[in-house]
Structures are given as C-alpha cells and as structure tokens.
Design an enzyme around this catalytic site. Structure first.
Site, PDB file in Angstrom:
ATOM      1  N   LYS A   1       0.802  -1.222   0.000  1.00  0.00           N
ATOM      2  CA  LYS A   1       0.000   0.000   0.000  1.00  0.00           C
ATOM      3  C   LYS A   1       0.838   1.276   0.000  1.00  0.00           C
ATOM      4  CE  LYS A   1      -4.090  -2.094   2.086  1.00  0.00           C
ATOM      5  NZ  LYS A   1      -5.095  -2.024   3.173  1.00  0.00           N
TER       6      LYS A   1
ATOM      7  N   ASP B   1     -10.032   2.087   1.822  1.00  0.00           N
ATOM      8  CA  ASP B   1     -10.086   1.524   3.173  1.00  0.00           C
ATOM      9  C   ASP B   1     -10.833   2.452   4.123  1.00  0.00           C
ATOM     10  OD1 ASP B   1      -8.690  -0.865   2.778  1.00  0.00           O
ATOM     11  OD2 ASP B   1      -6.741   0.073   3.113  1.00  0.00           O
TER      12      ASP B   1
END
Length: 254
Positions: free
Chosen positions: A69, A106
């Site tokens: 990420k 997210d």
C-alpha cells in the site's frame, strides 16, 4: 464466455486467501461487465515495479494489499487527497492516456461498515497493529471517535509512527505494547489491522457482558468469512473482513 477486454487484479504477499476476486467478479456480473476479469497475483515489494511496468493497455486497475500500500506510491502519477492523507493506496486506476491514479477505499469502507452496524460515534477506541491499514483506521476513527484511540504496537518505532499519524489526522493517539493487546477488547470499538492469526492468543479475553455496547471491525486478511478477533459475545456487534471488503469493493467498482 465473452472475450476479456479489460483486466484488473489484487496484488500482495501472501494473497491466496484474498476475497477480492470473488467480490469484484460478482460486482462485474451485476454491472453487466461480461468482458472484464479480476484475478490475484502474489507480488512482493521487490517485484512490484516490474509487474506494474509490464501491464498492457487492457488493464483497468489494481487493488493493493499488504505489503504494497505504500510501496506502490512512487510508481503512480497522481494520488488522491484521501490516500495522500495516510500515505496508503489500496486502489489504482489506469486512465485512457496511461496515467496511474492511486486512491484509498479503506477509509470510507471502514466508516461505512461501522455505520451499517449502527456505530456512528464512540467515546474511545483501540487499534491493533501499526501498518498502512492502521493509519487508514485512524483516519476512519477521526470520523467516528470523539475521544482517545489506543494503538497496540510491537516496537517503539511503530509507536512513534502511530503517534505521528494521530497528530497529522487530528486523533488523540495513545500507544501501548502489543503484550497488553488483550486489554483492547474492553474498548467500545476495536479495529484489528493485523494479519490473520495475529490476535488468536487473546481471543478468549473478549468480555462476556461488556458494560456498554461494543463493536469490532476486522480488516485482517484471512479466509473468506473470517470473523473479527475473538468470539462474538453478548452486547458486541462486529464487522468482519467480508463486510469491510464488500464496502471497499463497492466503491472501487463504481
């Protein structure tokens, strides 16, 4: 079977148990995208640049999970404000002119999963873990938590990172040692951002009858339907890895 014209995939390591292919394929079917495919590939940080550079024009985008990420960011042309706020990208879209645009689903995914279970505001919370998803959890808690957040971490370096993210995001972060992580389970809200199995040692510590209604949100990457840390108890609602992944998928498939 329709010829595949557009491709997408989730990358990470390990990746074999990822829910993303199941969820995205279902979304594509619902949207009538019969000529789209979604797969998964085992890719670590060292292999990521070569993988991305080798993609052709048929690729529409990528999903990124642990440990990519943050590793993906230098390979992008643009990063959304949401992703930049936590320096974590879990979604990449390839534009028609070849640009790579990074985003973070997210954060809104966590907020949506919690609100779906009636969690709009809590007075305090706990976060298990300190990686890229943990910083996203702090950003989500900036929306739903009115008070301090205790982050349970494994090292002083990770503790300093989490306090830094708290200052940046306007969240009052208190750090605690991972050895005391079982104490997190008495908090009104717990967000677990650790790999599957990391919390198994203290799952029996979930209170049988909490003094207040409690919730657990699990972002751990386990097999489909993996439950949040610990068994469900009276008075404790939970958002498991499936529901959170669904919220993220619904945003990235729009």
């Amino acid at each position: 079977m329709a010829d595949i014209r557009r491709r997408a995939a989730v990358l990470g390591s390990p990746i074999a148990h990822s829910l993303s292919p199941v969820l995205h394929r279902a979304a594509y079917a619902d949207l009538g995208l019969a000529d789209w495919s979604y797969d998964r590939f085992e890719v670590d940080e060292a292999a990521l640049p070569g993988f991305v550079e080798g993609l052709d024009a048929s690729w529409a985008g990528l999903s990124l999970t642990m440990p990519l990420k943050r590793a993906i960011i230098p390979l992008l042309d643009e990063v959304s404000a949401t992703a930049a706020s936590v320096e974590a990208v879990n979604t990449v879209v390839f534009t028609e002119d070849g640009r790579r645009i990074g985003d973070n689903t997210d954060i809104p995914g966590m907020v949506a999963a919690l609100r779906e279970r009636g969690v709009d505001k809590v007075e305090s919370a706990a976060v298990l873990g300190a990686g890229a998803t943990a910083s996203s959890a702090l950003a989500a808690l900036a929306v739903v938590c009115a008070g301090p957040v205790t982050a349970y971490v494994r090292s002083p370096e990770r503790a300093a990172e989490m306090r830094g993210w708290g200052e940046r995001l306007g969240v009052d972060v208190i750090t605690a040692d991972w050895a005391d992580a079982a104490a997190a389970l008495s908090a009104p809200l717990v967000i677990a951002t650790t790999p599957a199995g990391a919390t198994d040692a203290f799952t029996g510590s979930v209170p049988e009858a909490p003094r207040h209604s409690s919730s657990t949100c699990c972002t751990s990457r386990g097999p489909p339907g993996s439950p949040p840390p610990g068994p469900r108890r009276a008075g404790r609602s939970s958002a498991d890895s499936t529901s959170l992944s669904t919220r993220r998928c619904s945003r990235s498939s729009r």
